[in-house]
Scaffold this motif. Structure first.
Motif, PDB file in Angstrom:
ATOM      1  N   LEU A 260       1.258  -9.133  18.211  1.00  0.00           N
ATOM      2  CA  LEU A 260       0.338  -9.969  17.440  1.00  0.00           C
ATOM      3  C   LEU A 260       0.405  -9.502  15.984  1.00  0.00           C
ATOM      4  O   LEU A 260       0.061  -8.365  15.675  1.00  0.00           O
ATOM      5  N   ALA A 261       0.910 -10.409  15.087  1.00  0.00           N
ATOM      6  CA  ALA A 261       0.977 -10.054  13.664  1.00  0.00           C
ATOM      7  C   ALA A 261      -0.422 -10.209  13.106  1.00  0.00           C
ATOM      8  O   ALA A 261      -0.850 -11.301  12.766  1.00  0.00           O
ATOM      9  N   TYR A 262      -1.169  -9.104  13.053  1.00  0.00           N
ATOM     10  CA  TYR A 262      -2.599  -9.206  12.831  1.00  0.00           C
ATOM     11  C   TYR A 262      -2.965  -9.450  11.372  1.00  0.00           C
ATOM     12  O   TYR A 262      -3.655 -10.411  11.053  1.00  0.00           O
ATOM     13  N   LYS A 263      -2.518  -8.566  10.494  1.00  0.00           N
ATOM     14  CA  LYS A 263      -2.956  -8.732   9.100  1.00  0.00           C
ATOM     15  C   LYS A 263      -1.978  -8.080   8.145  1.00  0.00           C
ATOM     16  O   LYS A 263      -1.461  -7.000   8.417  1.00  0.00           O
ATOM     17  N   TYR A 264      -1.756  -8.753   7.051  1.00  0.00           N
ATOM     18  CA  TYR A 264      -0.899  -8.203   6.004  1.00  0.00           C
ATOM     19  C   TYR A 264      -1.755  -7.398   5.045  1.00  0.00           C
ATOM     20  O   TYR A 264      -2.798  -7.850   4.581  1.00  0.00           O
ATOM     21  N   VAL A 265      -1.329  -6.172   4.758  1.00  0.00           N
ATOM     22  CA  VAL A 265      -2.056  -5.318   3.819  1.00  0.00           C
ATOM     23  C   VAL A 265      -1.100  -4.938   2.694  1.00  0.00           C
ATOM     24  O   VAL A 265      -0.122  -4.214   2.927  1.00  0.00           O
ATOM     25  N   PRO A 266      -1.358  -5.413   1.467  1.00  0.00           N
ATOM     26  CA  PRO A 266      -0.380  -5.179   0.382  1.00  0.00           C
ATOM     27  C   PRO A 266      -0.262  -3.711  -0.035  1.00  0.00           C
ATOM     28  O   PRO A 266       0.808  -3.260  -0.384  1.00  0.00           O
ATOM     29  N   ASP A 267      -1.387  -2.978  -0.017  1.00  0.00           N
ATOM     30  CA  ASP A 267      -1.335  -1.571  -0.438  1.00  0.00           C
ATOM     31  C   ASP A 267      -1.964  -0.740   0.673  1.00  0.00           C
ATOM     32  O   ASP A 267      -3.135  -0.420   0.638  1.00  0.00           O
ATOM     33  N   PHE A 268      -1.108  -0.423   1.663  1.00  0.00           N
ATOM     34  CA  PHE A 268      -1.639   0.210   2.868  1.00  0.00           C
ATOM     35  C   PHE A 268      -1.886   1.696   2.647  1.00  0.00           C
ATOM     36  O   PHE A 268      -1.069   2.403   2.052  1.00  0.00           O
TER      37      PHE A 268
ATOM     38  N   GLY B 142      -7.768   1.942   6.238  1.00  0.00           N
ATOM     39  CA  GLY B 142      -7.677   1.071   7.414  1.00  0.00           C
ATOM     40  C   GLY B 142      -7.097  -0.277   7.047  1.00  0.00           C
ATOM     41  O   GLY B 142      -6.062  -0.359   6.396  1.00  0.00           O
ATOM     42  N   LEU B 143      -7.813  -1.333   7.443  1.00  0.00           N
ATOM     43  CA  LEU B 143      -7.306  -2.690   7.190  1.00  0.00           C
ATOM     44  C   LEU B 143      -7.569  -3.155   5.759  1.00  0.00           C
ATOM     45  O   LEU B 143      -7.054  -4.175   5.337  1.00  0.00           O
ATOM     46  N   GLN B 144      -8.396  -2.399   5.045  1.00  0.00           N
ATOM     47  CA  GLN B 144      -8.661  -2.766   3.650  1.00  0.00           C
ATOM     48  C   GLN B 144      -7.485  -2.329   2.790  1.00  0.00           C
ATOM     49  O   GLN B 144      -6.973  -1.228   2.952  1.00  0.00           O
ATOM     50  N   SER B 145      -7.093  -3.173   1.894  1.00  0.00           N
ATOM     51  CA  SER B 145      -6.013  -2.800   1.000  1.00  0.00           C
ATOM     52  C   SER B 145      -6.569  -1.907  -0.106  1.00  0.00           C
ATOM     53  O   SER B 145      -7.667  -2.142  -0.616  1.00  0.00           O
ATOM     54  N   LYS B 146      -5.801  -0.874  -0.462  1.00  0.00           N
ATOM     55  CA  LYS B 146      -6.272   0.054  -1.476  1.00  0.00           C
ATOM     56  C   LYS B 146      -6.342  -0.644  -2.835  1.00  0.00           C
ATOM     57  O   LYS B 146      -7.234  -0.396  -3.633  1.00  0.00           O
ATOM     58  N   SER B 147      -5.369  -1.537  -3.103  1.00  0.00           N
ATOM     59  CA  SER B 147      -5.388  -2.316  -4.340  1.00  0.00           C
ATOM     60  C   SER B 147      -4.745  -3.676  -4.062  1.00  0.00           C
ATOM     61  O   SER B 147      -4.274  -3.934  -2.969  1.00  0.00           O
ATOM     62  N   ASP B 148      -4.743  -4.536  -5.092  1.00  0.00           N
ATOM     63  CA  ASP B 148      -4.115  -5.850  -4.937  1.00  0.00           C
ATOM     64  C   ASP B 148      -2.595  -5.761  -5.039  1.00  0.00           C
ATOM     65  O   ASP B 148      -1.891  -6.687  -4.665  1.00  0.00           O
ATOM     66  N   GLN B 149      -2.117  -4.661  -5.603  1.00  0.00           N
ATOM     67  CA  GLN B 149      -0.676  -4.554  -5.860  1.00  0.00           C
ATOM     68  C   GLN B 149       0.094  -4.206  -4.586  1.00  0.00           C
ATOM     69  O   GLN B 149      -0.373  -3.413  -3.780  1.00  0.00           O
ATOM     70  N   PRO B 150       1.284  -4.773  -4.411  1.00  0.00           N
ATOM     71  CA  PRO B 150       2.071  -4.474  -3.208  1.00  0.00           C
ATOM     72  C   PRO B 150       2.781  -3.118  -3.312  1.00  0.00           C
ATOM     73  O   PRO B 150       4.013  -3.053  -3.290  1.00  0.00           O
ATOM     74  N   ASN B 151       1.987  -2.041  -3.409  1.00  0.00           N
ATOM     75  CA  ASN B 151       2.565  -0.709  -3.534  1.00  0.00           C
ATOM     76  C   ASN B 151       3.132  -0.209  -2.214  1.00  0.00           C
ATOM     77  O   ASN B 151       4.113   0.519  -2.174  1.00  0.00           O
ATOM     78  N   ASN B 152       2.481  -0.568  -1.129  1.00  0.00           N
ATOM     79  CA  ASN B 152       2.935  -0.121   0.197  1.00  0.00           C
ATOM     80  C   ASN B 152       2.676  -1.253   1.182  1.00  0.00           C
ATOM     81  O   ASN B 152       1.778  -1.189   2.008  1.00  0.00           O
ATOM     82  N   PRO B 153       3.469  -2.355   1.064  1.00  0.00           N
ATOM     83  CA  PRO B 153       3.168  -3.536   1.881  1.00  0.00           C
ATOM     84  C   PRO B 153       3.475  -3.320   3.353  1.00  0.00           C
ATOM     85  O   PRO B 153       4.593  -2.923   3.711  1.00  0.00           O
ATOM     86  N   ARG B 154       2.482  -3.536   4.188  1.00  0.00           N
ATOM     87  CA  ARG B 154       2.646  -3.332   5.635  1.00  0.00           C
ATOM     88  C   ARG B 154       2.070  -4.529   6.386  1.00  0.00           C
ATOM     89  O   ARG B 154       1.159  -5.188   5.915  1.00  0.00           O
ATOM     90  N   MET B 155       2.637  -4.731   7.587  1.00  0.00           N
ATOM     91  CA  MET B 155       2.055  -5.713   8.494  1.00  0.00           C
ATOM     92  C   MET B 155       1.391  -4.936   9.621  1.00  0.00           C
ATOM     93  O   MET B 155       2.056  -4.206  10.352  1.00  0.00           O
ATOM     94  N   VAL B 156       0.095  -5.044   9.710  1.00  0.00           N
ATOM     95  CA  VAL B 156      -0.624  -4.383  10.800  1.00  0.00           C
ATOM     96  C   VAL B 156      -0.481  -5.257  12.032  1.00  0.00           C
ATOM     97  O   VAL B 156      -0.763  -6.456  11.992  1.00  0.00           O
ATOM     98  N   TYR B 157       0.008  -4.668  13.116  1.00  0.00           N
ATOM     99  CA  TYR B 157       0.259  -5.475  14.320  1.00  0.00           C
ATOM    100  C   TYR B 157      -0.348  -4.807  15.548  1.00  0.00           C
ATOM    101  O   TYR B 157      -0.669  -3.603  15.534  1.00  0.00           O
TER     102      TYR B 157
END
Lengths: 463, 282
Positions: free
Chosen positions: A325-333, A338-353
């Motif tokens: 299940l592709a749950y949520k995209y987090v741009p700055d993991f 957790g599931l909150q992105s640290k910032s808006d910038q895609p510094n560490n883009p991850r797909m939480v699954y």
């Protein structure tokens, strides 16, 4: 359907006798004509359309067959699933339009007579049977009484006509004569609206386009739009969601550039309520999302499959009973957030699954974009290639809209004349000699009788 | 900020109390026929309208937008429309006894808010993108005045039906004898509809323009749109029947009553029983 065809009524009150009547005819065409011009039909249609519309708000429209259950076949036979577009509802609207049209045609000539050539003379008997009337005798000459009556009328803003015939002076005064046209104009406005709506139904086009940021699409490639004569491209320069400090969404904004054969024509930021207009097309900000090109492989099927998925999709791993299940995209993991992105910038883009075996949840992970993620010790592999946000655009062309707005303006002008400019009419006769004269004075208004009465009383007091 | 919310709340209850007190005074006036009660009632409504206006103004300051977007704000505007049109029409037609039949509607609408709406649904909410449009403001303002006029014609319609039934049974004692003549009521009811109908038309048109900007469709047969059209059709039928068939009196009064019930359903019924684009108004 005509608001006040009081002028055509057959009853014998003095009001009606002052207006013209249409002679009765017997032929088939005349019968059909009089059927379509009848107010009974108009009223019947108004009420039946109202009742049918109620049904349409109670029965869900355009639902899936499952929503209606066993009633589906009955509803779809009766056209109740998409009632407002069913043949019988459209027929009712068409009949109403016919009724409007024929009534308008019917009335035009008698209104023109009433407007341009009002009846000036009314006999004393007629005057005394009007809604308001009185008679009085004055010890002044006929001439000066006529003058006095005229002055009093003019003072109140009435237009006065005088005619002398066989020792008697006839006076006619009216106010708000443009109000006569109100009902006809409002009905024409409604007809124009209906014409615009029909043009929209037959010539209107609508398509949906999920367009990735930095991509360019051609107008003819938009899904659902149908045949397009225009030839231009739309480039999505940017798409962003603007948040307020409290976290609520303030706006979705897409920056679009229109290109004609590679030549930039214009660039505009569109958002909800602010579409872009180009060559008869309007481009609306309608929805948004992101495409995630994804590759799934397993030991059994090493060549794997490629999908384009969205957040929230479930992807079965071929040849296994695993699923992701592709749950949520987090741009700055950051694990701490957790599931909150640290910032808006895609510094560490991850797909939480979330990983499933059958229906059982067996693990969670945060897959780095573009890197292959091992599933269940290498039984399967998944790669979320990239995260490509798109802006969802609705593209429409409706040549009827301008006509509908025109009709609305005409309708409002008509209603304004009809209700805020009541036609008031008064008649008088003066008869007498040098010493004394007799005045008959009466009048009526079809609409706004209260204001008329006030006018009448004021005039009466001055005479 | 919290201060302003508290003040706004206080103003709401002042408005609510004023319309309640005015209702009570006007009904008292109807029963004991003391002119003084109606006089006082009128000024209490003036106070109510002032407080109502202030409540809306404060809400605008708290929320930062024209406060006509959620259910609470609209009901506050609705009661404002009824009370304002009432003040105008009572003076214009010299019919203070109508207060007993019109003011209760404004009060009951606020009673609905006070009893059935929890603080969360009354609170100012951030404006979703679709609601950020000037056309929405024009849409609701025209609705406010036309609904105010229809509320008055509804009250007068009830008066008419009561008066008429007494007239026909030649039993005109007490309260009924005190009501204006049925002809006068009939004409006043018509006048209010004649004022409200063009405004309702304008309300529907401004709503259509807004929908065209927001969703690209000026008309999508959503339940609220359809119910506003149904209301429009009922009043259109009323006007046509009146001018061609001379449908006055009882039938006209009933249509005025039904028309206003359709207005109420457009707001309450559609929000609570039917769903559609207007669901944000809940």
């Amino acid at each position: 359907m005509v608001q006040s065809n009081e002028d055509l009524k057959a009853s014998k009150s003095p009001e009606e006798q002052l207006n013209q009547q249409r002679p009765d005819k017997d032929g088939f065409v005349d019968k059909a004509w009089s059927f379509f011009s009848s107010m009974k039909l108009g009223l019947f249609l108004l009420l039946i359309i109202a009742v049918a519309s109620i049904a349409g708000t109670i029965i869900p429209q355009n639902g899936s067959p499952q929503e209606y259950g066993s009633l589906y076949s009955l509803y779809s036979t009766l056209g109740l699933v998409d009632m407002y577009h069913s043949w019988w509802f459209q027929t009712l609207l068409f009949l109403l339009a016919m009724n409007l049209f024929i009534c308008s045609v019917n009335r035009a000539s008698s209104l023109w007579r009433l407007f341009s050539n009002p009846r000036i003379k009314a006999a004393n008997g007629e005057i005394s049977r009007m809604a308001h009337s009185f008679q009085t005798e004055k010890a002044i000459s006929e001439e000066s009484l006529v003058q006095q009556v005229e002055d009093v009328f003019r003072e109140k803003g009435y237009r006065v006509f005088t005619e002398r015939e066989s020792g008697k002076t006839y006076l006619y005064a009216e106010k708000g004569r443009f109000g006569i046209w109100g009902s006809l104009i409002s009905h024409i406005g409604l007809l124009v609206i209906l014409v615009g709506a029909v043009i929209g139904i037959y010539a209107g086009q609508e398509g949906q386009m999920p367009a990735e940021v930095h991509s360019t699409f051609h107008i003819r490639d938009v899904q659902g739009l149908g045949k397009v004569d225009e030839d231009f491209d739309v480039r999505v320069d940017d798409f962003k969601t603007v948040y307020r400090p409290d976290g609520s969404i303030q706006a979705w904004i897409s920056r679009l550039t229109i290109l004609d054969k590679g030549q930039e024509l214009l660039t505009k930021d569109i958002e909800v309520n602010h579409p872009l207009e180009i060559r008869g097309f309007k481009i609306y900000q309608a929805f948004y999302g992101a495409n995630i090109p994804t590759k799934v492989t397993s030991k059994e099927i090493p060549q794997g499959y490629d999908f384009t998925i969205n957040e929230g999709d479930f992807i079965p791993v071929p040849g296994t009973n695993l699923g992701v299940l592709a749950y949520k995209y987090v741009p700055d993991f950051d694990p701490q957030y957790g599931l909150q992105s640290k910032s808006d910038q895609p510094n560490n883009p991850r797909m939480v699954y979330v990983l499933y075996r059958g229906k059982e949840q067996i693990g969670v992970g945060a897959a780095e974009l573009g890197k292959t993620e091992m599933l269940a010790g290498g039984e399967g592999q998944i790669t979320f290639q990239r995260y490509a946000p798109y802006t969802g655009l609705t593209i429409r062309r409706d040549p009827g809209v301008a006509i509908v707005w025109l009709g609305c303006v005409v309708l409002l002008i008509g209603l304004g004349l009809s209700f805020y400019m009541p036609h008031k009419r008064m008649w008088a006769t003066v008869e007498g000699n040098k010493e004394k004269s007799l005045l008959y004075f009466g009048g009526f208004a079809q609409k706004n009788k209260i204001a008329f009465e006030q006018d009448f009383i004021q005039l009466k007091d001055k005479l | 900020m919290t201060d302003m919310v508290a003040q706004e709340n206080l103003l709401f209850y002042i408005t609510f109390a004023a319309y309640g007190l005015a209702t009570f005074l006007y009904i008292g006036f109807l029963v004991i026929r003391n002119q003084f009660l109606a006089r006082v009632g009128y000024y209490i409504i003036v106070i109510g309208v002032l407080a109502n206006t202030a409540a809306l103004a404060l809400r605008a300051m708290v929320a930062g937008y024209v406060p006509l977007t959620n259910g609470y704000e609209f009901l506050l505007a609705f009661s404002w429309g009824i009370a304002s049109v009432y003040l105008f029409a009572e003076k214009k037609y010299q019919i203070p006894v109508a207060g007993a039949f019109v003011v209760p509607t404004a009060w009951l609408i606020l009673a609905y808010v006070a009893v059935l709406m929890d603080p969360a649904s009354r609170a100012a909410r951030p404006l979703m993108p679709a609601l950020q449009s000037n056309w929405l403001t024009y849409h609701v303002i025209t609705a406010m005045f036309s609904y105010g006029a229809f509320a008055f014609s509804f009250g007068v319609g009830i008066m008419y039906l009561w008066k008429k039934s007494a007239e026909s049974r030649e039993k005109q004692r007490g309260v009924v004898a005190f009501l204006p003549s049925s002809e006068k009521l009939d004409e006043i009811g018509y006048r209010l509809i004649a004022i409200g109908f063009p405004l309702l038309t304008l309300c529907i048109i401004t709503g259509a323009i807004w929908a065209e900007y927001a969703w690209g469709r000026y008309w999508s047969w959503d339940p609220k749109e359809t119910w506003s059209l149904i209301t429009w059709l009922i009043y259109a039928a009323y006007l046509h029947a009146r001018f061609t068939y001379g449908w006055k009196g009882n039938r006209a009064a009933w249509m005025a009553v039904i028309g206003f019930l359709a207005v109420l359903f457009t707001f309450f019924g559609v929000n609570y029983f039917l769903s559609g684009l207007h669901s944000y108004a809940k």
